[in-house]
Design a protein around this motif. Structure first.
Motif, PDB file in Angstrom:
ATOM      1  N   TYR A  23       0.815  -1.232   0.012  1.00 29.26           N
ATOM      2  CA  TYR A  23      -0.136  -0.123   0.327  1.00 29.26           C
ATOM      3  C   TYR A  23       0.808   1.314  -0.162  1.00 29.26           C
ATOM      4  CZ  TYR A  23      -3.652   3.186   1.271  1.00 29.26           C
ATOM      5  OH  TYR A  23      -4.713   4.206   1.489  1.00 29.26           O
ATOM      6  N   PHE A  24       1.900   1.270   0.920  1.00 30.09           N
ATOM      7  CA  PHE A  24       2.586   2.528   1.339  1.00 30.09           C
ATOM      8  C   PHE A  24       3.510   3.050   0.206  1.00 30.09           C
ATOM      9  CE2 PHE A  24       1.347   1.418   5.509  1.00 30.09           C
ATOM     10  CZ  PHE A  24       0.199   2.344   5.700  1.00 30.09           C
ATOM     11  N   SER A  25       4.155   2.178  -0.622  1.00 23.26           N
ATOM     12  CA  SER A  25       5.169   2.112  -1.542  1.00 23.26           C
ATOM     13  C   SER A  25       4.714   3.183  -2.661  1.00 23.26           C
ATOM     14  CB  SER A  25       5.541   0.759  -2.307  1.00 23.26           C
ATOM     15  OG  SER A  25       4.551   0.273  -2.921  1.00 23.26           O
ATOM     16  N   ASN A  26       3.439   3.243  -2.992  1.00 23.47           N
ATOM     17  CA  ASN A  26       3.001   4.197  -4.094  1.00 23.47           C
ATOM     18  C   ASN A  26       2.123   5.286  -3.661  1.00 23.47           C
ATOM     19  OD1 ASN A  26       4.445   2.775  -6.245  1.00 23.47           O
ATOM     20  ND2 ASN A  26       2.805   1.199  -6.002  1.00 23.47           N
ATOM     21  N   SER A  27       1.966   5.408  -2.359  1.00 27.17           N
ATOM     22  CA  SER A  27       1.236   6.353  -1.863  1.00 27.17           C
ATOM     23  C   SER A  27       1.918   7.743  -1.954  1.00 27.17           C
ATOM     24  CB  SER A  27       0.901   6.190  -0.254  1.00 27.17           C
ATOM     25  OG  SER A  27       0.097   5.139  -0.040  1.00 27.17           O
ATOM     26  N   LYS A  28       1.191   8.648  -2.340  1.00 27.43           N
ATOM     27  CA  LYS A  28       1.498  10.102  -2.408  1.00 27.43           C
ATOM     28  C   LYS A  28       1.592  11.005  -1.032  1.00 27.43           C
ATOM     29  CE  LYS A  28       2.385  10.043  -7.140  1.00 27.43           C
ATOM     30  NZ  LYS A  28       1.780   8.490  -7.134  1.00 27.43           N
ATOM     31  N   ILE A  29       2.467  11.686  -0.575  1.00 23.89           N
ATOM     32  CA  ILE A  29       2.196  12.324   0.567  1.00 23.89           C
ATOM     33  C   ILE A  29       2.816  13.708   0.750  1.00 23.89           C
ATOM     34  CG2 ILE A  29       3.036  12.108   2.903  1.00 23.89           C
ATOM     35  CD1 ILE A  29       3.934   9.005   2.448  1.00 23.89           C
ATOM     36  N   PRO A  30       2.013  14.755   0.890  1.00 26.54           N
ATOM     37  CA  PRO A  30       0.605  14.597   0.940  1.00 26.54           C
ATOM     38  C   PRO A  30       0.119  15.344  -0.096  1.00 26.54           C
ATOM     39  CG  PRO A  30       1.375  16.597   1.966  1.00 26.54           C
ATOM     40  CD  PRO A  30       2.492  15.863   1.410  1.00 26.54           C
ATOM     41  N   LEU A  31      -1.132  14.856  -0.607  1.00 25.44           N
ATOM     42  CA  LEU A  31      -2.004  15.616  -1.703  1.00 25.44           C
ATOM     43  C   LEU A  31      -2.727  17.020  -0.916  1.00 25.44           C
ATOM     44  CD1 LEU A  31      -3.237  16.012  -4.484  1.00 25.44           C
ATOM     45  CD2 LEU A  31      -5.072  14.527  -3.604  1.00 25.44           C
ATOM     46  N   LYS A  32      -2.430  18.156  -1.174  1.00 20.32           N
ATOM     47  CA  LYS A  32      -3.134  19.166  -0.599  1.00 20.32           C
ATOM     48  C   LYS A  32      -4.219  19.678  -1.310  1.00 20.32           C
ATOM     49  CE  LYS A  32       1.195  20.423   2.033  1.00 20.32           C
ATOM     50  NZ  LYS A  32       1.948  21.706   2.396  1.00 20.32           N
ATOM     51  N   ILE A  33      -5.435  19.840  -0.809  1.00 19.65           N
ATOM     52  CA  ILE A  33      -6.395  20.417  -1.801  1.00 19.65           C
ATOM     53  C   ILE A  33      -6.728  21.861  -0.755  1.00 19.65           C
ATOM     54  CG2 ILE A  33      -8.849  20.171  -2.230  1.00 19.65           C
ATOM     55  CD1 ILE A  33      -8.156  16.942  -2.819  1.00 19.65           C
ATOM     56  N   PRO A  34      -6.666  22.655  -1.364  1.00 21.01           N
ATOM     57  CA  PRO A  34      -7.338  24.207  -0.525  1.00 21.01           C
ATOM     58  C   PRO A  34      -8.811  24.083  -0.464  1.00 21.01           C
ATOM     59  CG  PRO A  34      -5.958  24.887  -2.487  1.00 21.01           C
ATOM     60  CD  PRO A  34      -6.175  23.297  -2.547  1.00 21.01           C
ATOM     61  N   ALA A  35      -9.312  24.730   0.652  1.00 15.72           N
ATOM     62  CA  ALA A  35     -10.643  24.800   0.672  1.00 15.72           C
ATOM     63  C   ALA A  35     -11.434  25.425  -0.399  1.00 15.72           C
ATOM     64  CB  ALA A  35     -11.099  25.702   1.908  1.00 15.72           C
ATOM     65  N   LYS A  36     -12.741  24.706  -0.824  1.00 17.76           N
ATOM     66  CA  LYS A  36     -13.440  24.572  -1.894  1.00 17.76           C
ATOM     67  C   LYS A  36     -12.874  24.153  -3.383  1.00 17.76           C
ATOM     68  CE  LYS A  36     -15.881  28.987  -0.088  1.00 17.76           C
ATOM     69  NZ  LYS A  36     -16.086  30.493  -0.403  1.00 17.76           N
ATOM     70  N   GLU A  37     -11.990  23.761  -3.279  1.00 19.02           N
ATOM     71  CA  GLU A  37     -11.161  23.147  -4.341  1.00 19.02           C
ATOM     72  C   GLU A  37     -11.792  21.458  -4.311  1.00 19.02           C
ATOM     73  OE1 GLU A  37      -9.867  24.121  -7.150  1.00 19.02           O
ATOM     74  OE2 GLU A  37     -10.291  25.856  -6.280  1.00 19.02           O
ATOM     75  N   TYR A  38     -11.766  20.698  -5.522  1.00 20.37           N
ATOM     76  CA  TYR A  38     -12.273  19.380  -5.401  1.00 20.37           C
ATOM     77  C   TYR A  38     -11.369  18.274  -5.440  1.00 20.37           C
ATOM     78  CZ  TYR A  38     -16.672  21.907  -6.727  1.00 20.37           C
ATOM     79  OH  TYR A  38     -17.460  22.922  -6.580  1.00 20.37           O
ATOM     80  N   PHE A  39     -11.705  17.214  -4.868  1.00 21.71           N
ATOM     81  CA  PHE A  39     -10.901  15.913  -4.986  1.00 21.71           C
ATOM     82  C   PHE A  39     -11.214  14.937  -6.035  1.00 21.71           C
ATOM     83  CE2 PHE A  39     -10.648  11.261  -3.523  1.00 21.71           C
ATOM     84  CZ  PHE A  39      -9.381  11.124  -3.838  1.00 21.71           C
ATOM     85  N   VAL A  40     -12.576  15.000  -6.423  1.00 20.46           N
ATOM     86  CA  VAL A  40     -13.312  14.653  -7.703  1.00 20.46           C
ATOM     87  C   VAL A  40     -14.602  15.331  -7.911  1.00 20.46           C
ATOM     88  CG1 VAL A  40     -14.794  12.766  -6.496  1.00 20.46           C
ATOM     89  CG2 VAL A  40     -14.036  12.550  -8.790  1.00 20.46           C
ATOM     90  N   LYS A  41     -14.819  15.666  -9.205  1.00 23.04           N
ATOM     91  CA  LYS A  41     -16.201  16.112  -9.738  1.00 23.04           C
ATOM     92  C   LYS A  41     -17.049  15.152 -10.732  1.00 23.04           C
ATOM     93  CE  LYS A  41     -14.123  20.599 -10.781  1.00 23.04           C
ATOM     94  NZ  LYS A  41     -13.800  21.663 -11.650  1.00 23.04           N
ATOM     95  N   GLU A  42     -18.149  15.489 -10.504  1.00 24.16           N
ATOM     96  CA  GLU A  42     -19.205  14.531 -11.121  1.00 24.16           C
ATOM     97  C   GLU A  42     -18.850  14.552 -12.698  1.00 24.16           C
ATOM     98  OE1 GLU A  42     -22.474  14.166 -13.976  1.00 24.16           O
ATOM     99  OE2 GLU A  42     -21.605  15.859 -13.808  1.00 24.16           O
ATOM    100  N   GLY A  43     -18.935  13.171 -13.311  1.00 28.73           N
ATOM    101  CA  GLY A  43     -18.532  12.923 -14.502  1.00 28.73           C
ATOM    102  C   GLY A  43     -17.024  12.623 -14.626  1.00 28.73           C
ATOM    103  N   GLN A  44     -16.284  12.811 -13.805  1.00 34.90           N
ATOM    104  CA  GLN A  44     -14.700  12.340 -13.622  1.00 34.90           C
ATOM    105  C   GLN A  44     -14.654  10.851 -12.953  1.00 34.90           C
ATOM    106  OE1 GLN A  44     -12.794  15.167 -11.339  1.00 34.90           O
ATOM    107  NE2 GLN A  44     -12.379  16.515 -13.094  1.00 34.90           N
ATOM    108  N   ILE A  45     -14.020  10.109 -13.379  1.00 34.60           N
ATOM    109  CA  ILE A  45     -13.356   8.793 -12.760  1.00 34.60           C
ATOM    110  C   ILE A  45     -12.769   8.955 -11.667  1.00 34.60           C
ATOM    111  CG2 ILE A  45     -12.452   6.457 -12.980  1.00 34.60           C
ATOM    112  CD1 ILE A  45     -13.082   6.627 -16.207  1.00 34.60           C
ATOM    113  N   CYS A  46     -13.006   8.407 -10.365  1.00 38.03           N
ATOM    114  CA  CYS A  46     -12.415   8.515  -9.224  1.00 38.03           C
ATOM    115  C   CYS A  46     -11.157   7.870  -9.262  1.00 38.03           C
ATOM    116  CB  CYS A  46     -13.214   8.365  -7.880  1.00 38.03           C
ATOM    117  SG  CYS A  46     -12.603   8.636  -6.260  1.00 38.03           S
TER     118      CYS A  46
END
Length: 201
Positions: A23-46
């Motif tokens: 699990y950990f070998s390919n984990s990205k540390i960290p992914l920073k997302i500012p307030a109001k930004e998106y982790f995923v949007k409708e219509g995108q593949i998660c």
């Protein structure tokens, strides 16, 4: 940062160190997302699942009338994804948006499938997480089928008080299926009930 995630995993299931490396070998540390930004949007593949090191996110959809309906909130030490999209690699029906500045540890769909394929421990871990996600979804559905707004509010207050500490009331109103004004009236009504009961003691 990885320590919090390891601690979370150990609370769910004891996984050997060599299996954790899958699990950990390919984990990205960290992914920073500012307030109001998106982790995923409708219509995108998660394409990634994430562990929340810091911050809060919400999952919602938008009606044909343009109204946002919240369906879930995620907090520090939670896993977050548009799960059906992530597991099936299909387009998401939901948006996942940061409510505050967030820091996430992510894992790709490919990496997780590799872990499942090579480790019975990760297979069991995935099943446990899936069962918890399903249970939460079923409880939410039952809330609308069998309880009125006041009962849904009290159940939420009883079972997930963190929501009232971290989430703006207008988002909570959407989650409960009522308008913000109705939530304000409901809160005032319940406060008066409590005051009345205390006065009668």
């Amino acid at each position: 940062m990885i320590l919090k995630l390891k601690t979370k995993i150990e609370k769910i299931l004891q996984i050997p160190v060599e299996d954790c490396d899958l699990y950990f070998s390919n984990s990205k540390i960290p992914l920073k997302i500012p307030a109001k930004e998106y982790f995923v949007k409708e219509g995108q593949i998660c394409k990634k699942m994430a562990f929340i090191e810091k911050g809060e996110l919400r999952m919602f959809y938008i009606t044909e009338e343009g109204k946002e309906i919240n369906v879930e909130f995620f907090f520090e030490n939670d896993f977050v994804a548009s799960y059906q999209s992530f597991l099936r690699q299909t387009k998401s029906k939901y948006y996942i948006q940061a409510i505050s500045d967030c820091e996430l540890v992510t894992i790709s769909h490919k990496t997780l499938q590799n872990a499942y394929a090579n480790s019975p421990y990760w297979q069991r871990f995935g099943r446990i997480v899936a069962e918890r996600v399903f249970t939460l979804a079923e409880q939410r559905t039952e809330g609308f089928l069998f309880y009125n707004a006041e009962e849904r509010y009290l159940n939420l207050l009883r079972n997930r008080p963190i929501i009232f500490k971290k989430i703006p009331l207008y988002h909570i109103a959407s989650y409960l299926g009522i308008e913000p004004e109705s939530l304000s009236r409901l809160r005032k009504k319940l406060t008066k009930k409590v005051e009345l009961n205390i006065g009668q003691e």
